[in-house]
Design an enzyme around this catalytic site. Sequence first.
Site, PDB file in Angstrom:
ATOM      1  N   LYS A 214      36.738 -10.249 -61.598  1.00 34.74           N
ATOM      2  CA  LYS A 214      36.915  -9.562 -60.444  1.00 34.74           C
ATOM      3  C   LYS A 214      35.552  -9.717 -59.784  1.00 34.74           C
ATOM      4  O   LYS A 214      34.991 -10.676 -59.449  1.00 34.74           O
ATOM      5  CB  LYS A 214      37.534  -7.930 -60.782  1.00 34.74           C
ATOM      6  CG  LYS A 214      38.818  -8.116 -60.963  1.00 34.74           C
ATOM      7  CD  LYS A 214      39.432  -6.810 -61.041  1.00 34.74           C
ATOM      8  CE  LYS A 214      40.963  -7.168 -61.346  1.00 34.74           C
ATOM      9  NZ  LYS A 214      41.590  -6.446 -62.579  1.00 34.74           N
TER      10      LYS A 214
ATOM     11  N   HIS B 108      37.991  -2.439 -61.872  1.00 39.26           N
ATOM     12  CA  HIS B 108      37.514  -2.486 -60.533  1.00 39.26           C
ATOM     13  C   HIS B 108      36.394  -1.743 -59.999  1.00 39.26           C
ATOM     14  O   HIS B 108      36.550  -1.080 -59.046  1.00 39.26           O
ATOM     15  CB  HIS B 108      38.942  -1.791 -59.836  1.00 39.26           C
ATOM     16  CG  HIS B 108      40.206  -2.835 -59.740  1.00 39.26           C
ATOM     17  ND1 HIS B 108      40.095  -3.776 -58.796  1.00 39.26           N
ATOM     18  CD2 HIS B 108      41.103  -2.925 -60.374  1.00 39.26           C
ATOM     19  CE1 HIS B 108      41.480  -4.664 -58.945  1.00 39.26           C
ATOM     20  NE2 HIS B 108      41.911  -4.123 -59.947  1.00 39.26           N
TER      21      HIS B 108
ATOM     22  N   SER C 108      43.890   0.948 -59.623  1.00 43.61           N
ATOM     23  CA  SER C 108      43.733  -0.214 -58.882  1.00 43.61           C
ATOM     24  C   SER C 108      44.702  -0.143 -57.562  1.00 43.61           C
ATOM     25  O   SER C 108      44.884  -0.971 -56.654  1.00 43.61           O
ATOM     26  CB  SER C 108      43.867  -1.372 -59.622  1.00 43.61           C
ATOM     27  OG  SER C 108      45.124  -1.578 -60.360  1.00 43.61           O
TER      28      SER C 108
HETATM   29  C1  LIG Z   1      42.511  -6.503 -63.775  1.00 38.71           C
HETATM   30  C2  LIG Z   1      42.619  -5.603 -64.677  1.00 38.71           C
HETATM   31  C3  LIG Z   1      42.603  -5.796 -66.100  1.00 38.71           C
HETATM   32  C4  LIG Z   1      42.858  -7.140 -66.514  1.00 38.71           C
HETATM   33  O1  LIG Z   1      41.847  -7.848 -66.320  1.00 38.71           O
HETATM   34  P1  LIG Z   1      41.677  -9.506 -66.771  1.00 38.71           P
HETATM   35  O2  LIG Z   1      40.432  -9.950 -67.032  1.00 38.71           O
HETATM   36  O3  LIG Z   1      42.180 -10.120 -65.389  1.00 38.71           O
HETATM   37  O4  LIG Z   1      42.828  -9.736 -67.731  1.00 38.71           O
HETATM   38  C5  LIG Z   1      42.643  -4.701 -66.874  1.00 38.71           C
HETATM   39  N1  LIG Z   1      42.854  -3.548 -66.382  1.00 38.71           N
HETATM   40  C6  LIG Z   1      42.388  -3.060 -65.157  1.00 38.71           C
HETATM   41  C7  LIG Z   1      42.105  -1.686 -64.647  1.00 38.71           C
HETATM   42  C8  LIG Z   1      42.349  -4.354 -64.130  1.00 38.71           C
HETATM   43  O5  LIG Z   1      41.948  -3.996 -62.837  1.00 38.71           O
END
Ligand SMILES: *Cc1c(COP(=O)(O)O)cnc(C)c1O
Length: 393
Positions: free
Chosen positions: A239, A210, A182
């Site tokens: 997301k 992502h 990310s």
């Molecule tokens: C955003 C993200 C998370 C965490 O996700 P949440 O649901 O916000 O806790 C975990 N792994 C990756 C690769 C992320 O980008």
Amino acid sequence: MSFLDHINSELEQTRAAGLYKVERPITSPQGGRIETDSGTKLNLCANNYLGLADHPALRDAARGSLDSDGYGMASVRFICGTQAAHRELEQRLARFLGHDDSILFAACFDANGGLFEPLLGPEDAVVSDALNHASIIDGIRLCKARRYRYATSDMTDLEGQLKLAREEGARHIMIATDGVFSMDGTLANLPDIKALATAYDAILMVDDCHATGFMGPGGRGTPAHFGLSADILTGTLGKALGGALGGYISGPQPVVDLLRQRARPYLFSNALPPSIVAAGLAALDLVEQGDDLRAQLFQNTAHWRSGLTALGFDLLPGEHPIVPVMLYEAELAQEFARLAYDRGVYVSGFFYPVVPRGQARIRTQMNAALTRADLDEALEVFADVGRTLGVIA
Ligand SMILES: *Cc1c(COP(=O)(O)O)cnc(C)c1O
């Protein structure tokens, strides 16, 4: 030194190093344009890839569910915290991702935190990409398996670590990787990773936070993008799939069944609120309905990338809607973000510890709610700020 003196000196050092993060309140819903205490801003730093964070269909679904299903569950899932919609969402996600079943968590941070410990014992090994998300790193720390780490996306190193794990007698080996890294927007080399997993009889776990909803055919994520499947996939509703909260693990039935029995963040934490679950289902409906939001997202990405390149910015290469503009120094990245904000574009500087020292950047992110005119306006601001700071000629 007293405890609070110690904490204050930690804060002082963080400020002195230019690493202190400030949070700017926004006064509108999340979207392509947002309101702030200093006016309207174009928003280029949300994970709102498909623009669903304020979509009427999700708001309606959440509101309807509030009225019919109530506000909170006040229970973990296995006591009295499961409504039909929780199971429906789990099964819908699994079908969408091509797996047997899935299991919901309060966040993907919890999904990754709870994944490894029940599945792997001291006889086992986990081989992890060095750039993996913090939640994978923490989840691995919580399990008793032997840990092996490979330099990010370095397939020679991955093979070396797999060999070592086999030589050291591992019973089961799990490879863990982000589908998309990310901070860089680069995709994991899943074809080679999958081939190595097969060669060394390892299980492949991919965190596709992502990617789910927009990468690959039908938005089925990074494995689908490469025409393959991962054994276990984790993801988020926070997301592209609406941007609220909630995470999941998707995979073979026995894996999901065991996690339901043993995953600690599942067993000892509250069930997702019904409104979030209902909006998650509505997000999946939109994702499965057609490709128009994805097409808009990738058109925006191509336009933004080519505009920045033409201006002379130093970008990390890639195809993902994450487009990192490299500035290298933390203070420069902060200053860039500040000036852009003053000129009406909301972006964030990323610096140590979220990226390595000396690799500071502005991470821009495209979304489907942005128009061509929005992007052209943002390009003008980037040109202006870039010249002011001497980043471009
Ligand atoms: C955003 C993200 C998370 C965490 O996700 P949440 O649901 O916000 O806790 C975990 N792994 C990756 C690769 C992320 O980008």
